[in-house]
Design a protein around this motif. Structure first.
Motif, mmCIF file in Angstrom:
data_model
loop_
_atom_site.group_PDB
_atom_site.id
_atom_site.type_symbol
_atom_site.label_atom_id
_atom_site.label_comp_id
_atom_site.label_asym_id
_atom_site.label_seq_id
_atom_site.Cartn_x
_atom_site.Cartn_y
_atom_site.Cartn_z
ATOM 1 N N ILE A 18 0.841 -1.203 0.000
ATOM 2 C CA ILE A 18 0.000 0.000 0.000
ATOM 3 C C ILE A 18 0.878 1.257 0.000
ATOM 4 C CG2 ILE A 18 -1.606 1.356 1.412
ATOM 5 C CD1 ILE A 18 -2.855 -1.395 2.240
ATOM 6 N N LEU A 19 1.922 1.251 0.825
ATOM 7 C CA LEU A 19 2.828 2.405 0.869
ATOM 8 C C LEU A 19 3.559 2.590 -0.457
ATOM 9 C CD1 LEU A 19 4.303 2.093 4.472
ATOM 10 C CD2 LEU A 19 2.693 3.810 3.622
ATOM 11 N N VAL A 62 2.496 1.762 -3.512
ATOM 12 C CA VAL A 62 1.556 2.324 -4.490
ATOM 13 C C VAL A 62 1.233 3.772 -4.148
ATOM 14 C CG1 VAL A 62 -0.806 2.160 -5.390
ATOM 15 C CG2 VAL A 62 0.575 0.091 -5.141
ATOM 16 N N SER A 63 1.027 4.043 -2.865
ATOM 17 C CA SER A 63 0.701 5.413 -2.433
ATOM 18 C C SER A 63 1.831 6.394 -2.723
ATOM 19 C CB SER A 63 0.400 5.443 -0.935
ATOM 20 O OG SER A 63 -0.709 4.639 -0.647
ATOM 21 N N ALA A 64 3.057 5.925 -2.654
ATOM 22 C CA ALA A 64 4.199 6.808 -2.895
ATOM 23 C C ALA A 64 4.560 6.890 -4.374
ATOM 24 C CB ALA A 64 5.409 6.326 -2.101
ATOM 25 N N PRO A 108 1.800 8.897 -7.165
ATOM 26 C CA PRO A 108 1.930 10.355 -7.336
ATOM 27 C C PRO A 108 3.227 10.757 -8.045
ATOM 28 C CG PRO A 108 1.264 9.860 -5.095
ATOM 29 C CD PRO A 108 1.599 8.555 -5.749
#
Length: 167
Positions: A107-108, A110-112, A115
């Motif tokens: 998750i981290l 993909v989240s990082a 963007p």
């Protein structure tokens, strides 16, 4: 797991721990042995990372390749240390914690990365640096999840020497 260079220095210790403690609760685990094992992993991983990093900077002259290999060696080192905590969660049947750690890491990522990609970041080392930061944060959290099995006060070189045949 065995793709990490630190695995060469484990000499089957991790497999022995799996055989000895599989299915045990945190309370039944020998904290001295697990603390010594974690200290051994950290010490050998840092040692080999310094050696590999030195070789990279001495013999690789292409700056892009140098940065790539250096970040790759850091990534392997962090991953190797993190694997200890994941393994302890598996051994002690804490599969929910194990799954949460693996999911949180993805998750981290993909989240990082999303963007960065959407903003058009084209410098590859930014992605590598973010990857290292995420893996490091997960490693710290992962070690925190097994704190009942490891005594931080026992993580030192003396314990490695006193338990070398005990694990």
């Amino acid at each position: 797991y065995y793709s990490g260079f630190h695995a060469f220095l484990l000499f089957g210790l991790d497999n022995g721990i799996n055989l000895l403690y599989s299915g045990s609760k945190f309370e039944k685990i020998d904290r001295k042995k697990f603390s010594a094992f974690l200290a051994y992993i950290i010490f050998t991983t840092i040692l080999i990372t310094v050696v590999v990093g030195s070789l990279i900077f001495m013999f690789i002259h292409d700056s892009n390749l140098r940065i790539t290999l250096f970040f790759a060696s850091l990534n392997i080192a962090i991953w190797g240390i993190n694997t200890f905590s994941l393994q302890v969660n598996q051994i002690t049947l804490h599969f929910k914690t194990y799954a949460k750690l693996n999911s949180l890491e993805r998750i981290l990522f993909v989240s990082a990365f999303a963007p960065l990609w959407l903003l058009g970041a084209k410098v590859f080392w930014i992605y590598m640096f973010v990857n290292i930061l995420i893996r490091f944060a997960i490693m710290i959290y992962s070690i925190y999840t097994v704190r009942a099995a490891v005594d931080a006060k026992m993580i030192n070189l003396k314990n490695i020497k006193s338990h070398k045949g005990a694990i």
